[in-house]
Scaffold this motif. Structure first.
Motif, PDB file in Angstrom:
ATOM      1  N   GLU A  10       0.844  -1.191   0.000  1.00 32.42           N
ATOM      2  CA  GLU A  10       0.000   0.000   0.000  1.00 32.42           C
ATOM      3  C   GLU A  10       0.883   1.246   0.000  1.00 32.42           C
ATOM      4  OE1 GLU A  10      -3.134  -0.002   3.108  1.00 32.42           O
ATOM      5  OE2 GLU A  10      -2.660   2.133   3.288  1.00 32.42           O
ATOM      6  N   PHE A  11       0.507   2.240  -0.779  1.00 33.59           N
ATOM      7  CA  PHE A  11       1.195   3.532  -0.738  1.00 33.59           C
ATOM      8  C   PHE A  11       0.194   4.580  -0.287  1.00 33.59           C
ATOM      9  CE2 PHE A  11       3.492   1.362  -4.283  1.00 33.59           C
ATOM     10  CZ  PHE A  11       4.769   1.365  -3.730  1.00 33.59           C
ATOM     11  N   GLY A  12       0.270   5.007   0.956  1.00 31.75           N
ATOM     12  CA  GLY A  12      -0.606   6.065   1.475  1.00 31.75           C
ATOM     13  C   GLY A  12      -2.067   5.897   1.102  1.00 31.75           C
ATOM     14  N   ASN A  36      -1.444   0.457 -17.277  1.00 32.64           N
ATOM     15  CA  ASN A  36      -0.618   1.366 -16.475  1.00 32.64           C
ATOM     16  C   ASN A  36      -1.186   1.484 -15.075  1.00 32.64           C
ATOM     17  OD1 ASN A  36       1.382   2.069 -18.261  1.00 32.64           O
ATOM     18  ND2 ASN A  36       0.182   3.739 -19.172  1.00 32.64           N
ATOM     19  N   GLY A  37      -0.308   1.438 -14.081  1.00 32.18           N
ATOM     20  CA  GLY A  37      -0.746   1.603 -12.700  1.00 32.18           C
ATOM     21  C   GLY A  37      -1.288   0.337 -12.085  1.00 32.18           C
ATOM     22  N   SER A  38      -1.166  -0.809 -12.785  1.00 34.92           N
ATOM     23  CA  SER A  38      -1.741  -2.049 -12.245  1.00 34.92           C
ATOM     24  C   SER A  38      -0.825  -2.720 -11.218  1.00 34.92           C
ATOM     25  CB  SER A  38      -2.078  -3.015 -13.387  1.00 34.92           C
ATOM     26  OG  SER A  38      -0.941  -3.285 -14.166  1.00 34.92           O
ATOM     27  N   GLY A  39       0.391  -2.203 -11.037  1.00 35.74           N
ATOM     28  CA  GLY A  39       1.257  -2.728  -9.984  1.00 35.74           C
ATOM     29  C   GLY A  39       2.449  -3.542 -10.466  1.00 35.74           C
ATOM     30  N   LYS A  40       2.707  -3.542 -11.765  1.00 35.23           N
ATOM     31  CA  LYS A  40       3.796  -4.370 -12.317  1.00 35.23           C
ATOM     32  C   LYS A  40       5.163  -3.955 -11.756  1.00 35.23           C
ATOM     33  CE  LYS A  40       2.818  -3.065 -16.517  1.00 35.23           C
ATOM     34  NZ  LYS A  40       1.741  -2.082 -16.311  1.00 35.23           N
ATOM     35  N   SER A  41       5.460  -2.653 -11.844  1.00 36.27           N
ATOM     36  CA  SER A  41       6.765  -2.188 -11.347  1.00 36.27           C
ATOM     37  C   SER A  41       6.868  -2.404  -9.834  1.00 36.27           C
ATOM     38  CB  SER A  41       6.976  -0.710 -11.670  1.00 36.27           C
ATOM     39  OG  SER A  41       7.065  -0.526 -13.064  1.00 36.27           O
ATOM     40  N   THR A  42       5.757  -2.186  -9.145  1.00 36.45           N
ATOM     41  CA  THR A  42       5.767  -2.390  -7.696  1.00 36.45           C
ATOM     42  C   THR A  42       6.116  -3.844  -7.358  1.00 36.45           C
ATOM     43  OG1 THR A  42       4.124  -0.645  -7.411  1.00 36.45           O
ATOM     44  CG2 THR A  42       4.369  -2.196  -5.580  1.00 36.45           C
ATOM     45  N   LEU A  43       5.558  -4.774  -8.121  1.00 40.15           N
ATOM     46  CA  LEU A  43       5.843  -6.189  -7.867  1.00 40.15           C
ATOM     47  C   LEU A  43       7.340  -6.482  -8.094  1.00 40.15           C
ATOM     48  CD1 LEU A  43       4.801  -8.937  -7.048  1.00 40.15           C
ATOM     49  CD2 LEU A  43       4.024  -9.327  -9.389  1.00 40.15           C
ATOM     50  N   VAL A  50      13.539  -3.254  -3.357  1.00 43.00           N
ATOM     51  CA  VAL A  50      13.415  -1.792  -3.322  1.00 43.00           C
ATOM     52  C   VAL A  50      12.312  -1.416  -2.320  1.00 43.00           C
ATOM     53  CG1 VAL A  50      12.877   0.280  -4.679  1.00 43.00           C
ATOM     54  CG2 VAL A  50      14.216  -1.569  -5.700  1.00 43.00           C
ATOM     55  N   TYR A  51      11.199  -2.166  -2.363  1.00 49.39           N
ATOM     56  CA  TYR A  51      10.133  -2.036  -1.370  1.00 49.39           C
ATOM     57  C   TYR A  51      10.003  -3.339  -0.602  1.00 49.39           C
ATOM     58  CZ  TYR A  51       8.565   1.787  -4.450  1.00 49.39           C
ATOM     59  OH  TYR A  51       8.484   2.903  -5.227  1.00 49.39           O
ATOM     60  N   LYS A  52       9.431  -3.229   0.575  1.00 47.77           N
ATOM     61  CA  LYS A  52       9.126  -4.428   1.375  1.00 47.77           C
ATOM     62  C   LYS A  52       7.621  -4.668   1.330  1.00 47.77           C
ATOM     63  CE  LYS A  52      13.324  -4.353   2.374  1.00 47.77           C
ATOM     64  NZ  LYS A  52      14.036  -5.061   1.321  1.00 47.77           N
TER      65      LYS A  52
HETATM   66  N1  LIG Z   1       6.628   5.008  -4.455  1.00 55.96           N
HETATM   67  C1  LIG Z   1       5.338   5.168  -4.649  1.00 55.96           C
HETATM   68  N2  LIG Z   1       4.616   6.033  -3.892  1.00 55.96           N
HETATM   69  C2  LIG Z   1       3.286   6.187  -4.070  1.00 55.96           C
HETATM   70  N3  LIG Z   1       2.569   5.537  -4.992  1.00 55.96           N
HETATM   71  C3  LIG Z   1       3.224   4.661  -5.781  1.00 55.96           C
HETATM   72  C4  LIG Z   1       4.627   4.432  -5.671  1.00 55.96           C
HETATM   73  N4  LIG Z   1       4.987   3.497  -6.593  1.00 55.96           N
HETATM   74  C5  LIG Z   1       3.874   3.181  -7.257  1.00 55.96           C
HETATM   75  N5  LIG Z   1       2.810   3.869  -6.763  1.00 55.96           N
HETATM   76  C6  LIG Z   1       1.411   3.738  -7.235  1.00 55.96           C
HETATM   77  O1  LIG Z   1       1.085   2.366  -7.237  1.00 55.96           O
HETATM   78  C7  LIG Z   1       0.301   2.018  -8.372  1.00 55.96           C
HETATM   79  C8  LIG Z   1       1.017   0.960  -9.174  1.00 55.96           C
HETATM   80  O2  LIG Z   1       2.161   1.542  -9.794  1.00 55.96           O
HETATM   81  P1  LIG Z   1       3.192   0.728 -10.657  1.00 55.96           P
HETATM   82  O3  LIG Z   1       3.602  -0.473  -9.918  1.00 55.96           O
HETATM   83  O4  LIG Z   1       4.269   1.676 -11.056  1.00 55.96           O
HETATM   84  O5  LIG Z   1       2.290   0.325 -11.907  1.00 55.96           O
HETATM   85  P2  LIG Z   1       2.714  -0.218 -13.348  1.00 55.96           P
HETATM   86  O6  LIG Z   1       4.186  -0.501 -13.340  1.00 55.96           O
HETATM   87  O7  LIG Z   1       1.865  -1.424 -13.562  1.00 55.96           O
HETATM   88  O8  LIG Z   1       2.364   0.875 -14.310  1.00 55.96           O
HETATM   89  C9  LIG Z   1       0.087   3.315  -9.144  1.00 55.96           C
HETATM   90  O9  LIG Z   1      -1.157   3.851  -8.761  1.00 55.96           O
HETATM   91  C10 LIG Z   1       1.221   4.187  -8.674  1.00 55.96           C
HETATM   92  O10 LIG Z   1       0.899   5.554  -8.751  1.00 55.96           O
END
Ligand SMILES: Nc1ncnc2c1ncn2[C@@H]1O[C@H](COP(=O)(O)OP(=O)(O)O)[C@@H](O)[C@H]1O
Ligand SMILES: [Mg+2]
Length: 245
Positions: A10-12, A36-43, A50-52
């Motif tokens: 979760e981000f805020g 876009n924004g589905s969470g791929k980079s976050t995963l 980078v994140y926990k």
């Molecule tokens: N460091 C961060 N702080 C706040 N919100 C973030 C951060 N990283 C990603 N998000 C949010 O998390 C969601 C998923 O982002 P992201 O993983 O980058 O998606 P994708 O790579 O699939 O486009 C988006 O809504 C993005 O704005």
């Protein structure tokens, strides 16, 4: 090789990932797709440290790596290239790659002469020789992606995470990059890649995972995923027909 078990982030107040399970088998090229924004980079950022994760676990070759810092995860054999390309801008392309080569040496993964290995890596990723000694701030984004790819390979990963490596490339550059990913995989490196162009996914990946609003909505062969009604509705769109993008 890799197992994400029920990971959430979760981000805020924004739930970027919800209870996601993901498996990557040794030797495969797996794909991760979604809007876009589905969470791929976050995963990928959770896997590389980078994140926990807020909840859930990331297991790499049986070990729980969820709480390890990125350098310790890299030392175990996971390397990531970032969607937003990063480099040390005042250092040359050679010096940028050398940092990773020396990191790998520190881990005792490489006995080769560091400068020779650096040159070899930059040649492998196709950076023009005349750019080797330019500060990376003078390189364009495509050249920077090549440098970043060389830096990732320098650490001798077992699992390579590629976040939109092909974005911004011309069709010819993209074909070259696809050939490089195949070659790397044939050398024994397992790959998990985020990629938007379905044709690339179809050509490279044996298995695909689809994320939507932070949840896994489908998983399977590229053929299965591309004919899934829900995936077509939320991501591919009706214009998508098999083999085209
Ligand atoms: N460091 C961060 N702080 C706040 N919100 C973030 C951060 N990283 C990603 N998000 C949010 O998390 C969601 C998923 O982002 P992201 O993983 O980058 O998606 P994708 O790579 O699939 O486009 C988006 O809504 C993005 O704005
Ligand atoms: Mg992304």
């Amino acid at each position: 090789m890799l197992k994400c078990v029920g990971v959430s982030k979760e981000f805020g107040g924004l739930q970027a990932l919800k209870n996601v399970d993901l498996t990557v088998e040794k030797g495969e090229i797996a794909g991760l797709v979604g809007p876009n924004g589905s969470g791929k980079s976050t995963l990928l950022n959770l896997i590389s440290g980078v994140y926990k994760p807020d909840q859930g676990k990331v297991l790499f070759m049986g070990e729980d790596i969820s709480k390890l810092p990125p350098h310790a995860i890299c030392a175990r054999g996971i390397t990531k290239t970032a969607q937003n390309v990063q480099s040390f801008p005042d250092m040359t392309a050679m010096e940028n790659v050398l940092t990773s080569v020396l990191f790998a040496r520190k881990m005792d993964r490489d006995g080769q002469d560091p400068l020779d290995r650096t040159k070899q890596l930059l040649e492998f990723v196709g950076l023009k020789t005349e750019k080797f000694n330019l500060p990376t701030r003078n390189l364009n984004v495509v050249e920077l992606r090549r440098v970043q790819f060389a830096r990732a390979l320098a650490t001798k990963p077992k699992l390579l995470l590629l976040d939109e490596l092909l974005t911004g490339l011309t069709p010819k550059e993209s074909d070259e990059a696809i050939a490089l990913v195949k070659q790397v995989n044939q050398q024994g490196i397992t790959v998990l890649m985020v990629e938007h162009v379905m044709k690339v996914i179809m050509g490279l990946c044996s298995r695909v995972v689809v994320l939507h609003h932070g949840e896994k909505i489908c998983e399977g062969t590229p053929e299965k995923v591309c004919s899934d009604k829900n995936v077509i509705n939320v991501y591919l769109g009706k214009r998508f027909t098999f083999g085209e993008d």
